[in-house]
Write a protein that holds these residues in place. Sequence first.
Motif: not given
Length: 697
Positions: A442-449, A151-160
């Motif tokens: 920006q969030q994806k950049t934070v996740e890579w950090k 279900a994380h796929c529903i969210s824009d914030w999900g990794h996938d």
Amino acid sequence: MATRTSALKLLRSSLQNESADFRENQWEAIDLIVNKKKKLLVVERTGWGKSSVYFISTKILRSQGSGPTVIISPLLALMRNQIESAERLGVRAETINTSNMDDWDQIKQAVIDDQVDALLISPERLANEKFVSTFLEQIADRIGLFVVDEAHCISDWGHDFRTDYRRIINILKMMPNGMPILGTTATANDRVVDDIVGQLGEVEVIRGPLTRESISLQNIVMSDQSQRLAWLVENIPNIPGSGIIYTLTKRDARLVSKYLNENGIHVAPYFAGAEDDESTSDEHREKLESMLLGNGIKALVSTSALGMGYDKPDLGFVIHYQAPGSIIAYYQQVGRAGRNIDDAYCVLLSGKEDGDIHDYFRKSAFPSVHEVELILGELENSDGLSVPSLVENINLSKGQIEKVLKYLSVEDPSPIYKERTKYLRTAVDYQLDTEKINWLMQQKTVEWKEVKDYIWYGGCLMNYLQEVLNDEIIEPCGKCTNCLGEAIFPVEVNHRNILNASAFLKYSEFYVQPRKQINKGALKEYSIPSKIPANLQSEGTWVLSKWGDAGWGHLVAEDKHNGVFRNELVKAMENMIIHKIDPSDFPAWVTCVPSKRHPELVPDFAQRLADSLRLPFYPCVKKIKDTNPQKEQQNSYFQCVNLDGAFTIEGEIPDGPVLLLDDAIDSGWTFTIIAALLRLEGSGPVHAVALTSTAVN
């Protein structure tokens, strides 16, 4: 009302274990679904048993007279495991996906006739309006349970995050009140959970601890691919059991597989679209999954395609050849290991190319304002356009166009709609939400950090993963390399093995199939048919390197910048040609692709290569029209139009096969067109060769 005792009997039956008991929260989840008919989000670690919850719930609900369970499942591998799990409970399960299209009508009728207990649907099916209106809406009022797996796929914030999952919210709106809904995932932090709850509304949340007691974690920084290949060769044979080696690209999956097999380690590449000569890609991937499941292979070398849902209880190791883009994605992948064994090993090898690859992934994750405006502008001025028509009108790749159309079609309200094969513009005044997209980027950049911080983290590695996942941390894992205070696996590799791997990378040439079909109307000035006859096709292209790679690619990039290719590349190209082109059809002469921007670069190299091969060089291909850079042309139609009438063959040409050289290949259309022109002028077979490939893959 269902009781814990009756549900436990079903669990023991499915596991064929009379002493089995529910894990913490499993019965509570079943109770909320079957007795209280709640909306429920379950966030539990991989291997906890989420499928047991919804299949036991299905069995109970069906015994109470409810209709079938509908399960949205994102991957074929996951569907296959779920079907097997359902069968163990006596649940009649069917699936509708791309691998069984011939059976769709029969399966849908069986559901309508109430002969199916659980129906698994890929999220892409929800994009088909006919499927939704003529089938899903028809059975909506009698669905017993609606499950959204991963279900994380529903969210824009999900990794996938997956665009098709956004349709689920609209689908749920047409479902009757009181129908239980279950979302399941192992990888959702607080932000993702809050987003899912906000979209579904009034959702109960069950959340368990995410620590995996069987997993031992270790990080090893090895910037060069040759070091990592050497490490794999030295260490994989010593790791018990079988496992998965994750790469970021298909090309690296192939490359790592080839090297390990050449060194006696039985592995196979696995990615979306992987196929052999005897089967379709879906069938081949299923065969590979079964080989790993039965320990008939030491490892699958996979992209993220083998992630969610693949269930091998005794998977002994997960190794990352390159670092993933987020901690959540990393947890999802290492979670494949150690589900039903005491000890499993997860090693993260990270390299200098990882950041560049993730930068590309981030930049291509969302449509741009330019892409959206191009497509909406074309639709505004038409009575509807299909994807092939848009390809001919817009300088975007087919994949880009389809991505933008999918993104726009799930917006609410949507600026487009689809009638059969054509897309039409609605009256909605639409503007891309760039603020939201920039925030997500920006969030994806934070996740890579966070991943980079994890690589150098000095504390408990499992605790670091838990912290990012907002999991409650009770105590250090005691099993990771930092907790132990020593390396689990060696961090140094034998110098000779590094040299062997380096030599392999320098000679990791690859073959590109010849183009055989031209978009209709794209080459109006040339008399080349749309379906290129075999006698006008090239023999395909051998490519020495990937642009900038650890083999010859970085030298090609360096030399192109400096304006001359070194003699070392001449010898490397000569070696490739001698070993890869059939001696019975070996070139009798050499020519090259001309360039008006760098008129001497390729001819100079071609002359030196011809001398080294002791063949004559004939610069008979002439460029008679300026063109835009092929890299700026985003699809085959525009690539061909850009080259239409650009080249001609001047003067007499020798008999016999010809070697056609260019410094780089991207789409392959330059080689395709020049090969056809040479054959029309009477040349023999055309063997194309390139120093490097700039294609993204």
